[in-house]
Scaffold this active site. Structure first.
Site, PDB file in Angstrom:
ATOM      1  N   GLY A   1      42.718  51.205  43.303  1.00  0.00           N
ATOM      2  CA  GLY A   1      44.078  51.183  42.748  1.00  0.00           C
ATOM      3  C   GLY A   1      45.058  51.919  43.645  1.00  0.00           C
ATOM      4  O   GLY A   1      46.185  51.463  43.868  1.00  0.00           O
ATOM      5  N   CYS A  39      34.812  50.473  31.435  1.00  0.00           N
ATOM      6  CA  CYS A  39      35.704  51.587  31.802  1.00  0.00           C
ATOM      7  C   CYS A  39      35.934  52.526  30.634  1.00  0.00           C
ATOM      8  O   CYS A  39      36.291  53.679  30.832  1.00  0.00           O
ATOM      9  CB  CYS A  39      37.026  51.043  32.302  1.00  0.00           C
ATOM     10  SG  CYS A  39      37.762  49.911  31.132  1.00  0.00           S
ATOM     11  N   SER A  65      38.488  48.415  21.660  1.00  0.00           N
ATOM     12  CA  SER A  65      39.286  47.391  22.350  1.00  0.00           C
ATOM     13  C   SER A  65      39.571  46.197  21.442  1.00  0.00           C
ATOM     14  O   SER A  65      38.663  45.661  20.806  1.00  0.00           O
ATOM     15  CB  SER A  65      38.534  46.893  23.588  1.00  0.00           C
ATOM     16  OG  SER A  65      38.162  47.986  24.386  1.00  0.00           O
ATOM     17  N   GLU A  97      33.922  39.841  43.909  1.00  0.00           N
ATOM     18  CA  GLU A  97      32.947  39.062  44.678  1.00  0.00           C
ATOM     19  C   GLU A  97      31.741  38.703  43.816  1.00  0.00           C
ATOM     20  O   GLU A  97      31.201  37.603  43.905  1.00  0.00           O
ATOM     21  CB  GLU A  97      32.474  39.865  45.891  1.00  0.00           C
ATOM     22  CG  GLU A  97      31.488  39.100  46.741  1.00  0.00           C
ATOM     23  CD  GLU A  97      30.627  40.003  47.611  1.00  0.00           C
ATOM     24  OE1 GLU A  97      30.566  39.774  48.810  1.00  0.00           O
ATOM     25  OE2 GLU A  97      30.001  40.934  47.070  1.00  0.00           O
ATOM     26  N   ARG A 112      26.952  49.763  25.717  1.00  0.00           N
ATOM     27  CA  ARG A 112      27.510  48.427  25.877  1.00  0.00           C
ATOM     28  C   ARG A 112      27.535  48.091  27.371  1.00  0.00           C
ATOM     29  O   ARG A 112      27.911  48.934  28.193  1.00  0.00           O
ATOM     30  CB  ARG A 112      28.934  48.420  25.315  1.00  0.00           C
ATOM     31  CG  ARG A 112      29.486  47.061  25.024  1.00  0.00           C
ATOM     32  CD  ARG A 112      30.589  47.176  24.010  1.00  0.00           C
ATOM     33  NE  ARG A 112      31.669  48.013  24.487  1.00  0.00           N
ATOM     34  CZ  ARG A 112      32.876  47.552  24.865  1.00  0.00           C
ATOM     35  NH1 ARG A 112      33.118  46.275  24.839  1.00  0.00           N
ATOM     36  NH2 ARG A 112      33.822  48.380  25.244  1.00  0.00           N
ATOM     37  N   GLU A 163      48.030  46.783  28.550  1.00  0.00           N
ATOM     38  CA  GLU A 163      47.664  45.369  28.424  1.00  0.00           C
ATOM     39  C   GLU A 163      47.370  45.052  26.964  1.00  0.00           C
ATOM     40  O   GLU A 163      46.966  45.930  26.204  1.00  0.00           O
ATOM     41  CB  GLU A 163      46.448  45.056  29.298  1.00  0.00           C
ATOM     42  CG  GLU A 163      46.794  45.197  30.771  1.00  0.00           C
ATOM     43  CD  GLU A 163      45.735  44.634  31.700  1.00  0.00           C
ATOM     44  OE1 GLU A 163      44.551  44.650  31.341  1.00  0.00           O
ATOM     45  OE2 GLU A 163      46.110  44.186  32.790  1.00  0.00           O
ATOM     46  N   LYS A 215      42.438  36.990  42.045  1.00  0.00           N
ATOM     47  CA  LYS A 215      41.334  37.267  42.965  1.00  0.00           C
ATOM     48  C   LYS A 215      40.241  37.942  42.148  1.00  0.00           C
ATOM     49  O   LYS A 215      40.333  39.114  41.796  1.00  0.00           O
ATOM     50  CB  LYS A 215      41.747  38.197  44.114  1.00  0.00           C
ATOM     51  CG  LYS A 215      40.665  38.224  45.191  1.00  0.00           C
ATOM     52  CD  LYS A 215      40.482  39.566  45.869  1.00  0.00           C
ATOM     53  CE  LYS A 215      39.585  40.529  45.164  1.00  0.00           C
ATOM     54  NZ  LYS A 215      38.163  40.182  45.082  1.00  0.00           N
ATOM     55  N   SER A 250      38.580  50.278  40.148  1.00  0.00           N
ATOM     56  CA  SER A 250      38.396  51.722  40.338  1.00  0.00           C
ATOM     57  C   SER A 250      39.715  52.398  40.739  1.00  0.00           C
ATOM     58  O   SER A 250      40.608  51.765  41.302  1.00  0.00           O
ATOM     59  CB  SER A 250      37.356  51.952  41.428  1.00  0.00           C
ATOM     60  OG  SER A 250      37.823  51.415  42.641  1.00  0.00           O
ATOM     61  N   GLU A 269      44.984  49.286  35.737  1.00  0.00           N
ATOM     62  CA  GLU A 269      43.991  49.689  34.723  1.00  0.00           C
ATOM     63  C   GLU A 269      42.809  50.241  35.504  1.00  0.00           C
ATOM     64  O   GLU A 269      42.011  49.480  36.049  1.00  0.00           O
ATOM     65  CB  GLU A 269      43.562  48.488  33.876  1.00  0.00           C
ATOM     66  CG  GLU A 269      44.670  47.876  33.036  1.00  0.00           C
ATOM     67  CD  GLU A 269      45.135  48.762  31.907  1.00  0.00           C
ATOM     68  OE1 GLU A 269      44.434  49.745  31.573  1.00  0.00           O
ATOM     69  OE2 GLU A 269      46.220  48.502  31.364  1.00  0.00           O
ATOM     70  N   ASN A 283      32.970  43.685  35.777  1.00  0.00           N
ATOM     71  CA  ASN A 283      32.294  44.085  34.538  1.00  0.00           C
ATOM     72  C   ASN A 283      32.772  43.324  33.307  1.00  0.00           C
ATOM     73  O   ASN A 283      32.061  43.258  32.311  1.00  0.00           O
ATOM     74  CB  ASN A 283      32.367  45.608  34.334  1.00  0.00           C
ATOM     75  CG  ASN A 283      33.767  46.104  34.126  1.00  0.00           C
ATOM     76  OD1 ASN A 283      34.722  45.441  34.488  1.00  0.00           O
ATOM     77  ND2 ASN A 283      33.892  47.272  33.548  1.00  0.00           N
TER      78      ASN A 283
HETATM   79  P1  NAP Z   1      36.663  47.987  42.484  1.00  0.00           P
HETATM   80  O1  NAP Z   1      35.686  48.205  43.539  1.00  0.00           O
HETATM   81  O2  NAP Z   1      37.941  48.757  42.519  1.00  0.00           O
HETATM   82  O3  NAP Z   1      36.958  46.422  42.488  1.00  0.00           O
HETATM   83  C1  NAP Z   1      37.845  45.819  41.578  1.00  0.00           C
HETATM   84  C2  NAP Z   1      38.479  44.606  42.233  1.00  0.00           C
HETATM   85  O4  NAP Z   1      39.251  45.038  43.333  1.00  0.00           O
HETATM   86  C3  NAP Z   1      37.467  43.624  42.791  1.00  0.00           C
HETATM   87  O5  NAP Z   1      37.982  42.328  42.673  1.00  0.00           O
HETATM   88  C4  NAP Z   1      37.396  44.026  44.252  1.00  0.00           C
HETATM   89  O6  NAP Z   1      36.965  42.983  45.088  1.00  0.00           O
HETATM   90  C5  NAP Z   1      38.857  44.341  44.500  1.00  0.00           C
HETATM   91  N1  NAP Z   1      39.097  45.161  45.674  1.00  0.00           N
HETATM   92  C6  NAP Z   1      38.341  46.142  46.192  1.00  0.00           C
HETATM   93  N2  NAP Z   1      38.930  46.633  47.304  1.00  0.00           N
HETATM   94  C7  NAP Z   1      40.090  45.957  47.477  1.00  0.00           C
HETATM   95  C8  NAP Z   1      41.148  45.972  48.436  1.00  0.00           C
HETATM   96  N3  NAP Z   1      41.136  46.814  49.471  1.00  0.00           N
HETATM   97  N4  NAP Z   1      42.169  45.116  48.285  1.00  0.00           N
HETATM   98  C9  NAP Z   1      42.210  44.253  47.259  1.00  0.00           C
HETATM   99  N5  NAP Z   1      41.237  44.173  46.321  1.00  0.00           N
HETATM  100  C10 NAP Z   1      40.202  45.019  46.419  1.00  0.00           C
HETATM  101  O7  NAP Z   1      36.061  48.256  41.066  1.00  0.00           O
HETATM  102  P2  NAP Z   1      34.676  47.721  40.474  1.00  0.00           P
HETATM  103  O8  NAP Z   1      33.582  48.572  40.989  1.00  0.00           O
HETATM  104  O9  NAP Z   1      34.572  46.254  40.675  1.00  0.00           O
HETATM  105  O10 NAP Z   1      34.910  47.974  38.909  1.00  0.00           O
HETATM  106  C11 NAP Z   1      34.542  49.141  38.303  1.00  0.00           C
HETATM  107  C12 NAP Z   1      35.738  50.031  38.124  1.00  0.00           C
HETATM  108  O11 NAP Z   1      36.735  49.349  37.398  1.00  0.00           O
HETATM  109  C13 NAP Z   1      35.403  51.254  37.318  1.00  0.00           C
HETATM  110  O12 NAP Z   1      36.001  52.386  37.881  1.00  0.00           O
HETATM  111  C14 NAP Z   1      36.010  50.967  35.956  1.00  0.00           C
HETATM  112  O13 NAP Z   1      36.327  52.109  35.226  1.00  0.00           O
HETATM  113  C15 NAP Z   1      37.198  50.160  36.337  1.00  0.00           C
HETATM  114  N6  NAP Z   1      37.632  49.336  35.211  1.00  0.00           N
HETATM  115  C16 NAP Z   1      38.781  49.689  34.575  1.00  0.00           C
HETATM  116  C17 NAP Z   1      39.215  48.948  33.491  1.00  0.00           C
HETATM  117  C18 NAP Z   1      40.478  49.311  32.778  1.00  0.00           C
HETATM  118  O14 NAP Z   1      40.981  48.496  32.028  1.00  0.00           O
HETATM  119  N7  NAP Z   1      41.028  50.498  32.965  1.00  0.00           N
HETATM  120  C19 NAP Z   1      38.465  47.847  33.050  1.00  0.00           C
HETATM  121  C20 NAP Z   1      37.291  47.520  33.717  1.00  0.00           C
HETATM  122  C21 NAP Z   1      36.882  48.279  34.816  1.00  0.00           C
HETATM  123  P3  NAP Z   1      35.421  42.911  45.564  1.00  0.00           P
HETATM  124  O15 NAP Z   1      34.607  42.650  44.364  1.00  0.00           O
HETATM  125  O16 NAP Z   1      35.387  41.797  46.529  1.00  0.00           O
HETATM  126  O17 NAP Z   1      35.109  44.246  46.177  1.00  0.00           O
END
Ligand code: NAP
Length: 627
Positions: free
Chosen positions: A381, A432, A588, A323, A426, A605, A320, A377, A398, A297
């Site tokens: 995490g 997030c 932010s 995707e 936005r 961060e 990394k 997510s 995060e 995002n």
């Molecule tokens: P996600 O599914 O957790 O993916 C985030 C990253 O982790 C991607 O690069 C994903 O790779 C990778 N990933 C997934 N499974 C993994 C595993 N088993 N081992 C290692 N890496 C792995 O999250 P998303 O759907 O992309 O992003 C949305 C989430 O991020 C929301 O919950 C949002 O709130 C959160 N977010 C938080 C912040 C913050 O600063 N707190 C900022 C932005 C977003 P792939 O793409 O290949 O699956």
């Protein structure tokens, strides 16, 4: 005048208005590429070549007449000096002309060509954007055109661009069409990158803080210079409207600038000892190799927010990217090369979702890795935290949020509406820190909802992110759209009313939706939506609002609107979140610490605290002193 000429005439008037002789500059390399692409495209115009040539000449003549100084600008000679503004504008114009272009070719082998659906003769006056309540149909062709050097499709390890055994597609979420194929790195490449980063660490940490600072500053300058192309990559990878993508590039660059400054302020401490023959000194040292795993995002900013701090501290990194959005990460690597950041210091390992778990495992378990910094997510995490446990790595997480947005009776309703629009819509609700639950006090509820509906009607336009007036792009994929629709259906089945939107369009477009009569039992208040759904819960008292706001396992951001100063202090202290926006919907910034509490994460961060995440404190006891 035919449509083609009419458009050119309009564009010429616009250039005349925009053109500022003081802006004249040597053409940068990327603009040079744009210009070359223009030449290629011009050759393939459906309109007769003579017309093309005539209008080109005509345009040049009109410029020359309009601005005496333009005579010195040699438009059309790829080797000469040109106005830094003219060429990109001409290029933009071609994008508008795309319905008239029959076959389009570029020389970049990594850009896949899409078949044209139709060769339209769309009237110039017809809107290419879509009011939120109408159906979204892509009425013209959209193609990603960026400087070839920034469109990298291989992994970047130890100063080399590397291919992998297979590739994976990167898709424009607005059209569903493939824009590039990227090397699908696996655990072997991840290990190679970790080894390279580990080797580079021993030299990088010896650089003086000033040397690291200078390189980060150069990287920042290059991001700023290439902001248009970087923004296009973001728009085509993740669907963000161009204005927001440009905002993200500026935000991403700001972390490199900030940490180039912070690099020189990593101070230790001297502590008064209890014994007379001793001195106590605290040294700060880089933790080593940092694995950086980022979401789609904010494909650019989530990387620089981590890598800027890591490199400033003297760490080396393996990134990394998600995707869905590897192109932005790889473009950052290209600019790191151009900035002179040494081989092995910044590595990028793109991979498909299938390979992610195995690549992630290397990055989170390899003994050579000292630090994991993850944004994504909460569910992912938790997996990474478990993997990090065996080798007790330092971690920053995060994670997701479920931000409350509270409007108290004392609020300035117009400001609250503006804040709600900014905070909710936005990136089509996909940040997030996007507000997820709107709690509105009884006395102001009806006025707030009415004005909010009007603002949604007036301000939100669905469309492809590269259309200049689009404010709402698609969601990242069909699954994300399904989730929003599921939450709407669930809320309506339990008594919520749809005041705006509520429908799904083709692909992953969802209408910005306003729901009222929402209760805390509904899914949309219990889960992070990550989409353009604005559910409003009515409340009576401050205590009630705080109880609802805090009734969640996560605590990233929270917002409220009030003009009562005592209430402002009370509520700020009571909200269980890491960041609070008071009478402000966008919070932010690189100067402030970003991060959450509860299950929203660990660490901070940005800000002066961000660099600490990449530093160990070493206590030195200097004893036996004859003082
Ligand atoms: P996600 O599914 O957790 O993916 C985030 C990253 O982790 C991607 O690069 C994903 O790779 C990778 N990933 C997934 N499974 C993994 C595993 N088993 N081992 C290692 N890496 C792995 O999250 P998303 O759907 O992309 O992003 C949305 C989430 O991020 C929301 O919950 C949002 O709130 C959160 N977010 C938080 C912040 C913050 O600063 N707190 C900022 C932005 C977003 P792939 O793409 O290949 O699956």
């Amino acid at each position: 005048m035919n449509q083609f000429e009419e458009l050119l005439a309009l564009e010429v008037r616009r250039y005349e208005h925009l053109y500022n002789p003081t802006m004249k500059a040597v053409l940068h390399e990327d603009q040079h590429m744009v210009y070359k692409s223009w030449q290629e495209i011009a050759k393939t115009l459906e309109t007769p070549a003579e017309l093309c040539k005539a209008t080109w000449t005509n345009m040049r003549d009109r410029f020359t007449k309009a601005k005496g100084r333009m005579k010195k600008v040699k438009i059309g000679d790829a080797g000469g000096k040109k106005s830094s503004r003219v060429v990109p504008q001409l290029y933009l114009q071609l994008q508008w002309l795309e319905p008239h272009i029959k076959h389009r070719k570029t020389t970049n082998p990594h850009i896949k060509h899409r078949k044209r659906k139709t060769t339209t003769n769309m009237p110039l006056t017809q809107s290419r954007l879509f009011p939120c309540q109408s159906t979204v149909t892509m009425q013209r062709k959209y193609s990603l055109d960026v400087c070839a050097q920034l469109l990298r499709t291989q992994g970047y390890i130890d100063g080399h661009w590397i291919s992998a055994a297979s590739t994976f597609p990167v898709v424009d979420p607005a059209t569903g069409e493939e824009i590039a194929k990227v090397a699908d790195c696996g655990p072997a490449e991840a290990k190679q990158a970790v080894n390279a980063a580990h080797k580079a660490f021993y030299t990088w940490k010896q650089y003086t803080a000033k040397e690291r600072s200078i390189l980060l500053r150069k990287w920042f300058d290059l991001l700023t210079l290439h902001k248009e192309d970087l923004a296009k990559l973001i728009t085509f990878e993740c669907g963000k409207p161009m204005k927001e993508s440009l905002g993200e590039v500026a935000y991403a660059a700001s972390f490199l600038e900030w940490f180039s400054e912070e690099a020189r302020r990593v101070y230790g401490d001297i502590v008064p000892p209890a014994a007379k023959d001793r001195k106590i000194l605290l040294l700060k040292q880089p933790v080593g190799v940092a694995s950086i795993i980022t979401p789609w995002n904010f494909p650019s900013a989530m990387i620089t927010r981590k890598a800027g701090a890591a490199l400033a501290a003297g760490c080396t990194v393996v990134v990394k990217p998600a995707e869905d959005t590897p192109l932005s990460a790889l473009a950052l690597a290209e600019l790191a090369v151009q900035a002179g950041i040494p081989a092995g210091v910044f590595n990028v390992v793109p991979c498909s979702r299938e390979k992610t778990p195995s690549v992630g495992e290397v990055l989170c378990t390899d003994p050579l890795v000292g630090k994991i910094s993850f944004t994504g997510s909460t569910a992912t995490g938790k997996i990474l935290l478990k993997q990090a446990a065996d080798t007790v790595k330092k971690v920053s997480m995060e994670l997701g949020g479920n931000a409350p947005f509270i409007v108290f009776d004392s609020a300035d309703v117009d400001k609250a509406v503006a804040g709600a629009m900014a905070s909710k819509f936005r990136n089509s609700g996909q940040t997030c820190v996007c507000s997820n639950r709107f709690l509105v006090q009884n006395g102001i509820h009806d006025r707030f909802v009415e004005k909010l509906g009007q603002a949604m009607d007036a301000e939100l336009r669905l469309g492809h992110g590269s259309d200049p007036n689009t404010t709402q792009g698609p969601l990242i994929n069909v699954r994300a759209a399904d989730k929003v629709v599921h939450q709407i259906t669930d809320a309506v089945s339990q008594g919520a009313k749809v005041l705006r939107g509520g429908k799904r369009h083709d692909g992953s477009f969802v209408q910005p939706t306003l729901l009222v009569d929402v209760t805390t039992d509904m899914l949309c208040t219990q889960e992070e939506t990550f989409g353009p759904l604005l559910p409003v819960i009515r409340f009576n008292t401050e205590e009630e609002a705080l109880a609802i706001a805090n009734a969640t396992e996560v605590g990233l951001a929270g917002y409220f609107y009030s003009q009562d100063i005592s209430q402002i202090w009370r509520v700020t202290e009571a909200l269980e979140v890491g960041m609070v926006g008071v009478n402000e919907g966008i919070i932010s910034t690189s100067e402030a610490p970003f991060g959450g509490i509860k299950q929203s994460g660990l660490g901070r961060e940005g800000s002066k605290y961000g660099i600490d995440e990449y530093l160990d404190i070493k206590y030195m006891c200097l004893g036996g002193l004859a003082l």
